[in-house]
Design a protein around this motif. Structure first.
Motif, PDB file in Angstrom:
ATOM      1  N   LYS A   6       0.832  -1.197   0.000  1.00  0.00           N
ATOM      2  CA  LYS A   6       0.000   0.000   0.000  1.00  0.00           C
ATOM      3  C   LYS A   6       0.868   1.248   0.000  1.00  0.00           C
ATOM      4  O   LYS A   6       1.982   1.253   0.526  1.00  0.00           O
ATOM      5  CB  LYS A   6      -0.957  -0.002   1.188  1.00  0.00           C
ATOM      6  N   GLY A   7       0.336   2.305  -0.595  1.00  0.00           N
ATOM      7  CA  GLY A   7       1.064   3.549  -0.696  1.00  0.00           C
ATOM      8  C   GLY A   7       0.848   4.443   0.513  1.00  0.00           C
ATOM      9  O   GLY A   7       0.541   3.985   1.614  1.00  0.00           O
ATOM     10  N   ASN A 201      -7.928   6.127  -8.642  1.00  0.00           N
ATOM     11  CA  ASN A 201      -7.895   7.569  -8.884  1.00  0.00           C
ATOM     12  C   ASN A 201      -8.989   8.320  -8.136  1.00  0.00           C
ATOM     13  O   ASN A 201      -8.759   9.440  -7.657  1.00  0.00           O
ATOM     14  CB  ASN A 201      -8.028   7.847 -10.383  1.00  0.00           C
ATOM     15  N   ILE A 202     -10.184   7.730  -8.032  1.00  0.00           N
ATOM     16  CA  ILE A 202     -11.326   8.461  -7.470  1.00  0.00           C
ATOM     17  C   ILE A 202     -11.450   8.245  -5.964  1.00  0.00           C
ATOM     18  O   ILE A 202     -11.627   9.209  -5.200  1.00  0.00           O
ATOM     19  CB  ILE A 202     -12.641   8.029  -8.163  1.00  0.00           C
ATOM     20  N   LEU A 203     -11.339   7.017  -5.504  1.00  0.00           N
ATOM     21  CA  LEU A 203     -11.492   6.735  -4.073  1.00  0.00           C
ATOM     22  C   LEU A 203     -10.156   6.612  -3.355  1.00  0.00           C
ATOM     23  O   LEU A 203     -10.129   6.440  -2.134  1.00  0.00           O
ATOM     24  CB  LEU A 203     -12.303   5.446  -3.870  1.00  0.00           C
ATOM     25  N   GLN A 204      -9.052   6.683  -4.097  1.00  0.00           N
ATOM     26  CA  GLN A 204      -7.700   6.544  -3.543  1.00  0.00           C
ATOM     27  C   GLN A 204      -7.477   5.176  -2.887  1.00  0.00           C
ATOM     28  O   GLN A 204      -6.743   5.054  -1.916  1.00  0.00           O
ATOM     29  CB  GLN A 204      -7.405   7.672  -2.552  1.00  0.00           C
ATOM     30  N   PHE A 205      -8.122   4.170  -3.420  1.00  0.00           N
ATOM     31  CA  PHE A 205      -7.806   2.803  -3.035  1.00  0.00           C
ATOM     32  C   PHE A 205      -6.466   2.422  -3.685  1.00  0.00           C
ATOM     33  O   PHE A 205      -5.965   3.112  -4.560  1.00  0.00           O
ATOM     34  CB  PHE A 205      -8.897   1.846  -3.514  1.00  0.00           C
ATOM     35  N   VAL A 228      -8.805  -4.306  -5.355  1.00  0.00           N
ATOM     36  CA  VAL A 228      -8.471  -2.985  -4.831  1.00  0.00           C
ATOM     37  C   VAL A 228      -9.010  -2.875  -3.406  1.00  0.00           C
ATOM     38  O   VAL A 228      -9.985  -3.538  -3.039  1.00  0.00           O
ATOM     39  CB  VAL A 228      -9.036  -1.858  -5.714  1.00  0.00           C
ATOM     40  N   THR A 229      -8.352  -2.026  -2.601  1.00  0.00           N
ATOM     41  CA  THR A 229      -8.731  -1.910  -1.196  1.00  0.00           C
ATOM     42  C   THR A 229      -8.409  -0.519  -0.671  1.00  0.00           C
ATOM     43  O   THR A 229      -7.595   0.203  -1.259  1.00  0.00           O
ATOM     44  CB  THR A 229      -7.996  -2.970  -0.349  1.00  0.00           C
ATOM     45  N   ASN A 230      -9.053  -0.148   0.419  1.00  0.00           N
ATOM     46  CA  ASN A 230      -8.759   1.124   1.075  1.00  0.00           C
ATOM     47  C   ASN A 230      -7.398   1.053   1.768  1.00  0.00           C
ATOM     48  O   ASN A 230      -6.781  -0.012   1.868  1.00  0.00           O
ATOM     49  CB  ASN A 230      -9.866   1.475   2.065  1.00  0.00           C
TER      50      ASN A 230
END
Length: 381
Positions: A6-7, A201-205, A228-230
């Motif tokens: 994760k970033g 891009n939109i939810l920053q997952f 994809v995940t939070n």
């Protein structure tokens, strides 16, 4: 199979967990009853004519932290729900997330290009207030952001505690499902990457896990998947698409019968899958079946592994529960047959033992089981 790190922590509020899954169905009362009798949910909350809702009725059912809401139109002329029902049949309309700050989460998504379904609004009753906002995701599916930190009511404003009594439920074995583990969305071919990028891009997952059709295939069909995940990795959304094969894949079958992209299955976590599956089978729930050779091969492979499966393998075989593992741990999983007439939505039950994958080692056996059902429906063409 690829796993990702994760970033950085995204700006604009946090996604805490799945809040609830909202279905649009033809008959909410009967749909809710099915999930209670077959899967062990219990009547939880209700909104309808008796609570002042004149346009729609909603039955919420709950099992520990997993909440499903079934909603139907009450009066003729509800074109939005009617068109959705005509195109998709019964299906998931809304995958809702609990957030810490609805305004921040919503504004951040809009600034990044989210298509707004409904801007921020607040509903209140004697138990406090809940703030909501809605954005569009794949197909006709939406995400509702739910900020409920100032609310102490049974579920949401407008709902009252369910007063339904069903003596049958008291006689049935408890199941023990705990929370929503992940929600899978099927896409038409060549749309998976675009949808995954939307979440990034939109939810920053961030990307959590992915596989391609070289790893997920049988003689007849294959798929690709990106999860994809939070940031906290509490909300996981696998995104699938079909890959070219000799015959129609299960993903393409879903897209054809659902009428486009949508939620294919909901995975619910348990800490005792043997008990949960036995209870569901006793309640009449139908599951996909894998051949006995799967388990003889599994036993041979485990002899060469440093992983010890604590559950009884013979019992797993009896119940048709699948096993996947790596050097760190293992998971157990099983899939129901479709839970409505169209071969679209189904339910997964999953138990994790230090394993955060999605059963890639089981996909071949799962695909073959699904293909057997597809052939019976005349759709493996």
């Amino acid at each position: 199979m690829t796993t990702y790190k994760k970033g950085k922590q995204p700006d604009g509020g946090k996604y805490l967990a799945f809040d609830h899954i909202r279905f649009w169905v033809g008959n909410a009362l009967q749909a809710a009853s099915f999930y209670c009798t077959r899967l062990g949910f219990e009547p939880f909350a209700y909104r309808g004519l008796e609570t002042g809702s004149r346009e729609t009725v909603a039955h919420a059912v709950k099992q520990n932290k997993a909440v499903f809401v079934f909603e139907s139109a009450l009066v003729p002329g509800n074109d939005q729900m009617g068109e959705h029902q005509k195109r998709h049949g019964d299906g998931v309309k809304d995958v809702s997330f609990t957030v810490d700050d609805c305004e921040k989460v919503f504004q951040a998504s809009v600034q990044r290009g989210a298509q707004v379904v409904h801007p921020v609004w607040t509903e209140s009753d004697e138990f406090g207030s809940v703030t909501f906002a809605q954005v569009k995701t794949y197909g006709d599916t939406i995400h509702t952001f739910v900020e409920r930190k100032n609310y102490s009511g049974v579920f949401l404003p407008g709902f009252k505690k369910s007063e339904q009594t069903d003596n049958l439920l008291e006689k049935l074995p408890k199941v023990g499902l705990n929370f929503i583990d992940h929600v899978v969305g099927n896409q038409p071919e060549q749309k998976m990457e675009t949808v995954a990028e939307w979440y990034e891009n939109i939810l920053q997952f961030h990307r959590f896990w992915s596989v391609d059709d070289r790893q997920l295939s049988t003689e007849y069909s294959s798929l690709r998947s990106i999860v994809v995940t939070n940031f906290e990795e509490t909300v996981k959304m696998p995104i699938n698409e079909p890959a070219p094969g000799k015959r129609k894949s299960q993903i393409q079958e879903y897209v054809d019968f659902y009428g486009g992209a949508g939620v294919q299955h909901i995975a619910i976590n348990t800490n005792d899958i043997i008990h949960a599956v036995q209870s569901c089978r006793d309640r009449g729930m139908k599951f996909l079946s894998v051949p006995g050779t799967y388990y003889s091969q599994l036993k041979d492979k485990l002899k060469e592994s440093n992983i010890t499966i604590t559950e009884d393998i013979d019992m797993l075989q009896k119940l048709k529960i699948l096993v996947d593992y790596d050097e760190n741990g293992y998971l157990l999983q099983i899939f129901t047959k479709p839970v409505q007439d169209r071969p679209t939505l189904f339910i997964e039950i999953i138990q994790r033992h230090n394993h955060q994958g999605f059963g890639v080692g089981n996909f071949k056996a799962l695909f073959e089981a699904i293909e057997a059902d597809q052939a019976a429906r005349g759709n493996l063409v």
